[in-house]
Design a protein around this motif. Sequence first.
Motif, PDB file in Angstrom:
ATOM      1  N   THR A  21      61.408  62.629  85.912  1.00 35.41           N
ATOM      2  CA  THR A  21      60.451  61.892  85.080  1.00 35.41           C
ATOM      3  C   THR A  21      60.891  61.884  83.623  1.00 35.41           C
ATOM      4  O   THR A  21      60.814  60.849  82.947  1.00 35.41           O
ATOM      5  CB  THR A  21      59.052  62.518  85.207  1.00 35.41           C
ATOM      6  OG1 THR A  21      58.646  62.514  86.585  1.00 35.41           O
ATOM      7  CG2 THR A  21      58.039  61.752  84.379  1.00 35.41           C
ATOM      8  N   LEU A  22      61.372  63.018  83.132  1.00 34.74           N
ATOM      9  CA  LEU A  22      61.847  63.093  81.746  1.00 34.74           C
ATOM     10  C   LEU A  22      63.021  62.146  81.523  1.00 34.74           C
ATOM     11  O   LEU A  22      63.064  61.426  80.515  1.00 34.74           O
ATOM     12  CB  LEU A  22      62.252  64.531  81.417  1.00 34.74           C
ATOM     13  CG  LEU A  22      62.905  64.755  80.047  1.00 34.74           C
ATOM     14  CD1 LEU A  22      61.968  64.326  78.918  1.00 34.74           C
ATOM     15  CD2 LEU A  22      63.311  66.219  79.874  1.00 34.74           C
ATOM     16  N   VAL A  23      63.968  62.122  82.439  1.00 37.22           N
ATOM     17  CA  VAL A  23      65.113  61.225  82.303  1.00 37.22           C
ATOM     18  C   VAL A  23      64.655  59.771  82.299  1.00 37.22           C
ATOM     19  O   VAL A  23      65.124  58.945  81.497  1.00 37.22           O
ATOM     20  CB  VAL A  23      66.129  61.480  83.430  1.00 37.22           C
ATOM     21  CG1 VAL A  23      67.242  60.431  83.402  1.00 37.22           C
ATOM     22  CG2 VAL A  23      66.720  62.879  83.310  1.00 37.22           C
ATOM     23  N   ALA A  24      63.735  59.429  83.205  1.00 36.63           N
ATOM     24  CA  ALA A  24      63.230  58.055  83.268  1.00 36.63           C
ATOM     25  C   ALA A  24      62.507  57.674  81.973  1.00 36.63           C
ATOM     26  O   ALA A  24      62.653  56.553  81.472  1.00 36.63           O
ATOM     27  CB  ALA A  24      62.298  57.893  84.464  1.00 36.63           C
ATOM     28  N   VAL A  25      61.739  58.608  81.415  1.00 39.01           N
ATOM     29  CA  VAL A  25      61.043  58.333  80.157  1.00 39.01           C
ATOM     30  C   VAL A  25      62.041  58.140  79.024  1.00 39.01           C
ATOM     31  O   VAL A  25      61.884  57.238  78.178  1.00 39.01           O
ATOM     32  CB  VAL A  25      60.048  59.466  79.835  1.00 39.01           C
ATOM     33  CG1 VAL A  25      59.528  59.353  78.404  1.00 39.01           C
ATOM     34  CG2 VAL A  25      58.873  59.446  80.808  1.00 39.01           C
ATOM     35  N   LEU A  26      63.071  58.972  78.970  1.00 36.78           N
ATOM     36  CA  LEU A  26      64.110  58.807  77.947  1.00 36.78           C
ATOM     37  C   LEU A  26      64.743  57.423  78.030  1.00 36.78           C
ATOM     38  O   LEU A  26      64.940  56.746  77.000  1.00 36.78           O
ATOM     39  CB  LEU A  26      65.180  59.886  78.115  1.00 36.78           C
ATOM     40  CG  LEU A  26      64.842  61.290  77.616  1.00 36.78           C
ATOM     41  CD1 LEU A  26      65.892  62.290  78.078  1.00 36.78           C
ATOM     42  CD2 LEU A  26      64.745  61.309  76.092  1.00 36.78           C
ATOM     43  N   LEU A  27      65.060  56.987  79.243  1.00 39.50           N
ATOM     44  CA  LEU A  27      65.644  55.657  79.414  1.00 39.50           C
ATOM     45  C   LEU A  27      64.652  54.567  79.019  1.00 39.50           C
ATOM     46  O   LEU A  27      65.035  53.555  78.413  1.00 39.50           O
ATOM     47  CB  LEU A  27      66.074  55.465  80.872  1.00 39.50           C
ATOM     48  CG  LEU A  27      67.259  56.316  81.343  1.00 39.50           C
ATOM     49  CD1 LEU A  27      67.477  56.143  82.838  1.00 39.50           C
ATOM     50  CD2 LEU A  27      68.515  55.947  80.560  1.00 39.50           C
ATOM     51  N   ALA A  28      63.378  54.767  79.335  1.00 37.62           N
ATOM     52  CA  ALA A  28      62.367  53.778  78.962  1.00 37.62           C
ATOM     53  C   ALA A  28      62.228  53.671  77.447  1.00 37.62           C
ATOM     54  O   ALA A  28      62.085  52.571  76.896  1.00 37.62           O
ATOM     55  CB  ALA A  28      61.022  54.142  79.593  1.00 37.62           C
TER      56      ALA A  28
END
Length: 491
Positions: free
Chosen positions: A40-47
């Motif tokens: 989730t953290l990685v996805a948020v960073l990409l977002a």
Amino acid sequence: MVILLSLVVPVAVATWLVTAGRALTHRAVNRIAGVASVVTLVAVLLAVLTRPTVDRAWVPALGLRWEFAVDGISAPLLLLTAFLGVAVVLHSRDRVPAGGTSGAFHACLLLVEFGALATFYARDAVLFFIAFELVLVPMWVLITRFGDSHRPAARADAGGRFVLYTAFGSTLMLVGILALVSQAGTSDLDVLARGAGHGIPVHTQVVIAALLVAGLAVKVPVFPVHTWLPPAHTIAPTAGSVLLAAVLLKMGTYGLVRLPLASLPEGFAKVAPVLAVLGAVGVVWGGLACLVERDLKRLVAYSSVAHMGFVAIGLASGTRTGLQAALFANIAHGVISALLFVVVGGLKERWGSADLETARAAVREVAPRLGFALIVGLAASLGLPGLAGFWGEFLSVYAAWSPAADRPHAVFATVAVVAATGTVLAAAYSLRVARVVWAGDRAQPFIEDSRGHEWQVAWALVAATLALGVAPGPLLALTRDTVSTIIGAGP
């Protein structure tokens, strides 16, 4: 897809843990939740880096849509939520929850993260409200089921207050949202912000803004509707206190920005002096309560009331500086409160209680790592320059001293003076805690120092506290353009 990934992963894993994860060991559950939180953290960073959008019809007959996006207002809060999602799972690795299964406990943590992320992503007012309310259920479970196992009556009382206060605030907020959508003819938050209340009579704007501010003030919380917060913090497990202070309270201030401030600026301008005065009273009231409070967790909770008062003052000032100050103070308080609750929660576990009147060994002598983290948290909390707490509070006082032209200057000048006085109280209660807990006057009984996953989390929060204090520029730059769009290019 990264927005959908950051939402689907925590809710899917949480659902699986509740329904099928009962037979797993605590370590296995924690490992699964940890992987989910990291993804989730990685996805948020990409977002945050790519700024994608999701726009799909939801209820076409009512004009409701699944609208998610990222901008300078939501990006810091998304990063904070995702970062703390990893932190609370990591912190819980060596702590088997009391009062229920490990699967249910970690599911609640992931559901709180999911609801908060959906709230910060949402670009539809009704969707925003639904996501906001989803967070309250798992947080209530964390308080009432996984709270202090030695005080069942206090758990029930804290849970009851939490539900009653937040349900009351939700009712006011929902009425305000429905009135706003009805008057504007759209629930799209971006369209509402661009319209800035045009076509809605000023007196109607004032009524709707008052409803929204009153409802969201309960969530922040702003004095005098803050009394649900100290019992909730006192009883909640450490992970619950971290999420409550660092994430849930920020959803209230975020709602103030998205709804009354951006969508009804003329109406909000009429309500803003009241919000500023209540914020200033909260700063002083919270500081005075901290000076006499005996329970260390309640003391940190009352300090949150004071710090969120500065956020309310910055929002009410009506200036670009004030809004940026409020947004910075929001993130700074999230990091500082998370650090303090990790430290204080660890001390309570070791001591068996958080009573400041009980004579204990000086933390600097028996647990120097915990002592160092405590001192950094206290110094940041009192607004020491060079640490995260300084910039937001200093700029909020400055913004109150020089408010927007349509604000009553005498009222806001008084608010600035009162809020500045509150910083003196913050220094007094922080030094009180440092004297009693950190310095002490004895070296016994011994307690174990912080290590392992607890120290990793504390170290990361200390580093974030120092980074925000030494280099505030990146965070201010991240919010600058969106703030200029909402407020204008003024001071």
